[in-house]
Design a protein around this motif. Sequence first.
Motif, PDB file in Angstrom:
ATOM      1  N   ASP A   1       1.003  -3.041  -6.054  1.00 26.71           N
ATOM      2  CA  ASP A   1      -0.191  -3.868  -5.823  1.00 26.71           C
ATOM      3  C   ASP A   1      -1.464  -3.081  -6.112  1.00 26.71           C
ATOM      4  O   ASP A   1      -2.415  -3.602  -6.706  1.00 26.71           O
ATOM      5  CB  ASP A   1      -0.244  -4.346  -4.369  1.00 26.71           C
ATOM      6  CG  ASP A   1       0.875  -5.291  -4.001  1.00 26.71           C
ATOM      7  OD1 ASP A   1       1.668  -5.674  -4.894  1.00 26.71           O
ATOM      8  OD2 ASP A   1       0.982  -5.645  -2.805  1.00 26.71           O
ATOM      9  N   LEU A   2      -1.497  -1.829  -5.679  1.00 32.13           N
ATOM     10  CA  LEU A   2      -2.727  -1.049  -5.757  1.00 32.13           C
ATOM     11  C   LEU A   2      -3.135  -0.793  -7.204  1.00 32.13           C
ATOM     12  O   LEU A   2      -4.303  -0.961  -7.580  1.00 32.13           O
ATOM     13  CB  LEU A   2      -2.570   0.266  -4.999  1.00 32.13           C
ATOM     14  CG  LEU A   2      -2.157   0.146  -3.528  1.00 32.13           C
ATOM     15  CD1 LEU A   2      -2.204   1.523  -2.865  1.00 32.13           C
ATOM     16  CD2 LEU A   2      -3.019  -0.851  -2.782  1.00 32.13           C
TER      17      LEU A   2
ATOM     18  N   THR B   1      -3.868   4.208   2.171  1.00 31.89           N
ATOM     19  CA  THR B   1      -4.026   3.068   1.270  1.00 31.89           C
ATOM     20  C   THR B   1      -5.497   2.852   0.925  1.00 31.89           C
ATOM     21  O   THR B   1      -5.847   2.600  -0.242  1.00 31.89           O
ATOM     22  CB  THR B   1      -3.439   1.798   1.907  1.00 31.89           C
ATOM     23  OG1 THR B   1      -2.041   2.001   2.164  1.00 31.89           O
ATOM     24  CG2 THR B   1      -3.616   0.601   0.997  1.00 31.89           C
ATOM     25  N   LEU B   2      -6.358   2.958   1.911  1.00 30.96           N
ATOM     26  CA  LEU B   2      -7.791   2.800   1.645  1.00 30.96           C
ATOM     27  C   LEU B   2      -8.309   3.909   0.733  1.00 30.96           C
ATOM     28  O   LEU B   2      -9.175   3.664  -0.115  1.00 30.96           O
ATOM     29  CB  LEU B   2      -8.562   2.776   2.966  1.00 30.96           C
ATOM     30  CG  LEU B   2      -8.407   1.496   3.785  1.00 30.96           C
ATOM     31  CD1 LEU B   2      -9.047   1.653   5.158  1.00 30.96           C
ATOM     32  CD2 LEU B   2      -9.018   0.312   3.058  1.00 30.96           C
TER      33      LEU B   2
ATOM     34  N   GLY C   1       0.820  -1.211   0.000  1.00 33.70           N
ATOM     35  CA  GLY C   1       0.000   0.000   0.000  1.00 33.70           C
ATOM     36  C   GLY C   1       0.844   1.247   0.000  1.00 33.70           C
ATOM     37  O   GLY C   1       1.979   1.251  -0.491  1.00 33.70           O
ATOM     38  N   VAL C   2       0.298   2.308   0.566  1.00 32.27           N
ATOM     39  CA  VAL C   2       0.997   3.586   0.653  1.00 32.27           C
ATOM     40  C   VAL C   2       1.900   3.568   1.883  1.00 32.27           C
ATOM     41  O   VAL C   2       1.454   3.243   2.987  1.00 32.27           O
ATOM     42  CB  VAL C   2      -0.005   4.750   0.750  1.00 32.27           C
ATOM     43  CG1 VAL C   2       0.729   6.083   0.872  1.00 32.27           C
ATOM     44  CG2 VAL C   2      -0.938   4.757  -0.469  1.00 32.27           C
TER      45      VAL C   2
ATOM     46  N   GLU D   1     -10.036   3.296  -2.950  1.00 36.10           N
ATOM     47  CA  GLU D   1     -11.309   3.900  -3.346  1.00 36.10           C
ATOM     48  C   GLU D   1     -11.160   4.654  -4.670  1.00 36.10           C
ATOM     49  O   GLU D   1     -12.008   4.532  -5.567  1.00 36.10           O
ATOM     50  CB  GLU D   1     -11.802   4.853  -2.258  1.00 36.10           C
ATOM     51  CG  GLU D   1     -13.130   5.529  -2.607  1.00 36.10           C
ATOM     52  CD  GLU D   1     -13.598   6.490  -1.541  1.00 36.10           C
ATOM     53  OE1 GLU D   1     -14.669   7.084  -1.731  1.00 36.10           O
ATOM     54  OE2 GLU D   1     -12.897   6.663  -0.528  1.00 36.10           O
ATOM     55  N   THR D   2     -10.094   5.424  -4.800  1.00 34.86           N
ATOM     56  CA  THR D   2      -9.858   6.167  -6.032  1.00 34.86           C
ATOM     57  C   THR D   2      -9.743   5.230  -7.230  1.00 34.86           C
ATOM     58  O   THR D   2     -10.211   5.541  -8.335  1.00 34.86           O
ATOM     59  CB  THR D   2      -8.570   7.002  -5.911  1.00 34.86           C
ATOM     60  OG1 THR D   2      -8.724   7.933  -4.844  1.00 34.86           O
ATOM     61  CG2 THR D   2      -8.262   7.750  -7.196  1.00 34.86           C
ATOM     62  N   LEU D   3      -9.137   4.077  -7.015  1.00 35.45           N
ATOM     63  CA  LEU D   3      -8.939   3.102  -8.081  1.00 35.45           C
ATOM     64  C   LEU D   3     -10.166   2.222  -8.317  1.00 35.45           C
ATOM     65  O   LEU D   3     -10.125   1.321  -9.150  1.00 35.45           O
ATOM     66  CB  LEU D   3      -7.730   2.221  -7.748  1.00 35.45           C
ATOM     67  CG  LEU D   3      -6.383   2.943  -7.731  1.00 35.45           C
ATOM     68  CD1 LEU D   3      -5.317   2.067  -7.089  1.00 35.45           C
ATOM     69  CD2 LEU D   3      -5.970   3.337  -9.140  1.00 35.45           C
ATOM     70  N   SER D   4     -11.252   2.481  -7.558  1.00 43.69           N
ATOM     71  CA  SER D   4     -12.503   1.723  -7.674  1.00 43.69           C
ATOM     72  C   SER D   4     -12.361   0.257  -7.284  1.00 43.69           C
ATOM     73  O   SER D   4     -13.140  -0.594  -7.725  1.00 43.69           O
ATOM     74  CB  SER D   4     -13.077   1.827  -9.091  1.00 43.69           C
ATOM     75  OG  SER D   4     -13.445   3.164  -9.382  1.00 43.69           O
TER      76      SER D   4
END
Length: 332
Positions: A149-150, A174-175, A137-138, A179-182
């Motif tokens: 991964d994201l 990361t969450l 994640g971030v 969300e931005t990446l759907s």
Amino acid sequence: MTGTARCLPFPPEIAVGDEVAVALAQGLPTVALESTLIAHGLPRPRNLEVARELGAVVRAAGATPATIGVLDGRVVVGLHDDQLRRIALSEQIPKLSARDLPFAVATKSDGATTVASTAAIAHRVGIGVFATGGLGGVHRGGTYDESADLGVLGRTPITVVCAGVKSILDVPATLERLETLSVLVAGYRTDRFPGFYLTDSGCAVPWTLDSPAQVAAAAAARDLLGLGSAAIVVANPVPADRQMDPALHDRVLTRALADAAAEGVTGKDVTPYLLARFHQDTEGVSLELNIELVRRNAELAAQVAVAAATDGAARANVPVAGISVWPRPPAE
């Protein structure tokens, strides 16, 4: 029940093991497993034992395990025992993210697949369910350092069963990226997002799924609605009575982050550095917890794959399928 048999042509750069090839051709439940956990996530020789255990867990739940790795420039889907041993015991196996795969193939190299590359290859060969430990994640610290991964999950329609994202990362950020990446995110029998070693990362999840059948139904609905460009992340928390002591977790993480900065550890080296420190500074507690949560994820992923295969077979037996359209109002 099984689905309709399929003809599965693969390029020579992808070698599918016999057991996995039969399962895919017959529409049998199949679960992808990564190999970076084997090569880099666990100490030798425990890593080989765990690789075998995960395969046994998936089989016991009714699915076929498909551990993915790269050997001599070929992507292998369904590593057999000698190949697992080669990846587990060699000290020269690099981590391969999705962007590294073409170079590994071109240079006839070996490598262990990460979440990103495992998800990409699993989708390429038609495997819809993937089990891992924790997502990347971030990273913490406010610098733009984000796991590949994201991005891959944002464009790969696969179901990933995990224990959330690694607690060494910036979970809220990361969450937000997911969300931005759907990417669809749901807790498994929880409304809290787990933090790998911790049952609750401090963040909520927007949806809760309560059974393997519900997870499989969500994936089917995503595809039927034409939303099949992103993954479903099923966050499966370790039980509260099995999690790491939060105070111990925070002490180890704070010290390890400071040491990583002092030693100049950056980029993709940060995560293995911090995980190694957890294994060292918790005197093996984090190692055993890591193994336990991966086992639990493999079992749930197999149950989801079985539910998906059963649902797919039932759908295949429906004589008429399509999209329902509301009748138009009568003309005036």
